[in-house]
Design a protein around this motif. Structure first.
Motif, PDB file in Angstrom:
ATOM      1  N   ASN A   1       0.846  -1.191   0.000  1.00  0.00           N
ATOM      2  CA  ASN A   1       0.000   0.000   0.000  1.00  0.00           C
ATOM      3  C   ASN A   1       0.875   1.232   0.000  1.00  0.00           C
ATOM      4  O   ASN A   1       1.970   1.238   0.557  1.00  0.00           O
ATOM      5  CB  ASN A   1      -0.920   0.007   1.217  1.00  0.00           C
ATOM      6  N   TRP A   2       0.329   2.310  -0.562  1.00  0.00           N
ATOM      7  CA  TRP A   2       1.113   3.526  -0.692  1.00  0.00           C
ATOM      8  C   TRP A   2       0.765   4.538   0.390  1.00  0.00           C
ATOM      9  O   TRP A   2       0.622   5.694   0.155  1.00  0.00           O
ATOM     10  CB  TRP A   2       0.926   4.129  -2.078  1.00  0.00           C
ATOM     11  N   GLY A   3       0.592   4.068   1.593  1.00  0.00           N
ATOM     12  CA  GLY A   3       0.562   4.966   2.722  1.00  0.00           C
ATOM     13  C   GLY A   3      -0.756   5.542   3.192  1.00  0.00           C
ATOM     14  O   GLY A   3      -1.393   6.300   2.487  1.00  0.00           O
ATOM     15  N   TYR A   4      -1.121   5.196   4.381  1.00  0.00           N
ATOM     16  CA  TYR A   4      -2.131   5.874   5.186  1.00  0.00           C
ATOM     17  C   TYR A   4      -3.451   6.129   4.477  1.00  0.00           C
ATOM     18  O   TYR A   4      -3.950   7.246   4.436  1.00  0.00           O
ATOM     19  CB  TYR A   4      -1.553   7.171   5.760  1.00  0.00           C
ATOM     20  N   ASN A   5      -4.009   5.074   3.877  1.00  0.00           N
ATOM     21  CA  ASN A   5      -5.329   5.142   3.254  1.00  0.00           C
ATOM     22  C   ASN A   5      -5.363   6.100   2.062  1.00  0.00           C
ATOM     23  O   ASN A   5      -6.389   6.682   1.743  1.00  0.00           O
ATOM     24  CB  ASN A   5      -6.382   5.532   4.301  1.00  0.00           C
ATOM     25  N   TYR A   6      -4.225   6.265   1.417  1.00  0.00           N
ATOM     26  CA  TYR A   6      -4.118   7.152   0.260  1.00  0.00           C
ATOM     27  C   TYR A   6      -4.926   6.593  -0.900  1.00  0.00           C
ATOM     28  O   TYR A   6      -4.868   5.408  -1.187  1.00  0.00           O
ATOM     29  CB  TYR A   6      -2.646   7.299  -0.141  1.00  0.00           C
ATOM     30  N   LYS A   7      -5.675   7.450  -1.591  1.00  0.00           N
ATOM     31  CA  LYS A   7      -6.575   6.997  -2.645  1.00  0.00           C
ATOM     32  C   LYS A   7      -6.247   7.566  -4.024  1.00  0.00           C
ATOM     33  O   LYS A   7      -7.025   7.434  -4.954  1.00  0.00           O
ATOM     34  CB  LYS A   7      -8.015   7.346  -2.270  1.00  0.00           C
TER      35      LYS A   7
ATOM     36  N   LEU B   1      -2.165   5.999  -9.699  1.00  0.00           N
ATOM     37  CA  LEU B   1      -0.753   5.668  -9.867  1.00  0.00           C
ATOM     38  C   LEU B   1      -0.001   6.873 -10.426  1.00  0.00           C
ATOM     39  O   LEU B   1       1.118   7.173  -9.999  1.00  0.00           O
ATOM     40  CB  LEU B   1      -0.580   4.447 -10.774  1.00  0.00           C
ATOM     41  N   ASN B   2      -0.608   7.586 -11.352  1.00  0.00           N
ATOM     42  CA  ASN B   2       0.023   8.779 -11.909  1.00  0.00           C
ATOM     43  C   ASN B   2       0.297   9.808 -10.811  1.00  0.00           C
ATOM     44  O   ASN B   2       1.392  10.375 -10.741  1.00  0.00           O
ATOM     45  CB  ASN B   2      -0.854   9.377 -13.010  1.00  0.00           C
ATOM     46  N   ASP B   3      -0.670  10.041  -9.937  1.00  0.00           N
ATOM     47  CA  ASP B   3      -0.493  10.992  -8.843  1.00  0.00           C
ATOM     48  C   ASP B   3       0.601  10.512  -7.889  1.00  0.00           C
ATOM     49  O   ASP B   3       1.400  11.307  -7.405  1.00  0.00           O
ATOM     50  CB  ASP B   3      -1.819  11.183  -8.100  1.00  0.00           C
ATOM     51  N   GLN B   4       0.642   9.209  -7.629  1.00  0.00           N
ATOM     52  CA  GLN B   4       1.695   8.663  -6.774  1.00  0.00           C
ATOM     53  C   GLN B   4       3.075   8.918  -7.384  1.00  0.00           C
ATOM     54  O   GLN B   4       4.012   9.296  -6.683  1.00  0.00           O
ATOM     55  CB  GLN B   4       1.491   7.166  -6.570  1.00  0.00           C
TER      56      GLN B   4
END
Length: 172
Positions: free
Chosen positions: A36-42, A45-48
């Protein structure tokens, strides 16, 4: 080669390209390992990738400002972003907005120094730092920003210690 003006660092094209590759690699490795990319991040993929590239460039800018070698590392968990004179540093990079603040998560380790950097690539402004020991558990810094995410600590730039004091070893 990039240059330094006060607390502003300009990265050169090589530094930006290397950091961009690292930012993308961090995202792809997370996806590959189903992390997961951290703390319920929604975010997408582009934004990440955008945020990860910005974060990696901020780390390069901080290392350049402090005069230390940047160690390109990918998804190594709770390892500090940088080590400076035996101090563990975590770099937080944000794009400019009306309410920039240094974000520290509740699971942060006491005694680490958190640095806030504003990304105006190729220029990066280092707004200051704080020791996590003085933030963790302090109610006045807790917030969720009204989002459906776990709380964090948010420290406004004016409450941060000037970065030059860290560089010159005169802050403590």
């Amino acid at each position: 080669m990039g240059f330094i003006v006060d607390n502003e660092i300009t990265l050169d094209l090589y530094e930006m390209q290397s950091a961009a590759h690292l930012g993308i690699l961090r995202c792809l490795e997370s996806k590959k390992h189903k992390e997961n990319w951290g703390y319920n991040y929604k975010g997408s993929l582009n934004d990440q990738m955008v945020k990860s590239i910005s974060g990696a460039m901020g780390e390069v800018a901080a290392s350049k400002f402090l005069g230390i070698k940047f160690e390109y590392h990918c998804n190594v968990g709770g390892v500090p972003d940088l080590i400076f004179k035996d101090l563990k540093l975590q770099v937080r990079t944000q794009i400019p907005k009306n309410n920039n603040s240094l974000i520290i998560r509740p699971k942060a380790k006491p005694g680490e120094l958190y640095i806030l950097i504003i990304d105006e690539a190729p220029k990066f402004k280092i707004l200051g730092f704080v020791n996590s020991t003085y933030v963790l558990g302090q109610e006045q810094w807790k917030t969720t920003f009204g989002l459906d995410r776990p709380f964090c600590y948010s420290i406004p730039p004016e409450k941060l210690t000037p970065i030059n004091l860290l560089k010159d070893s005169t802050w403590n």
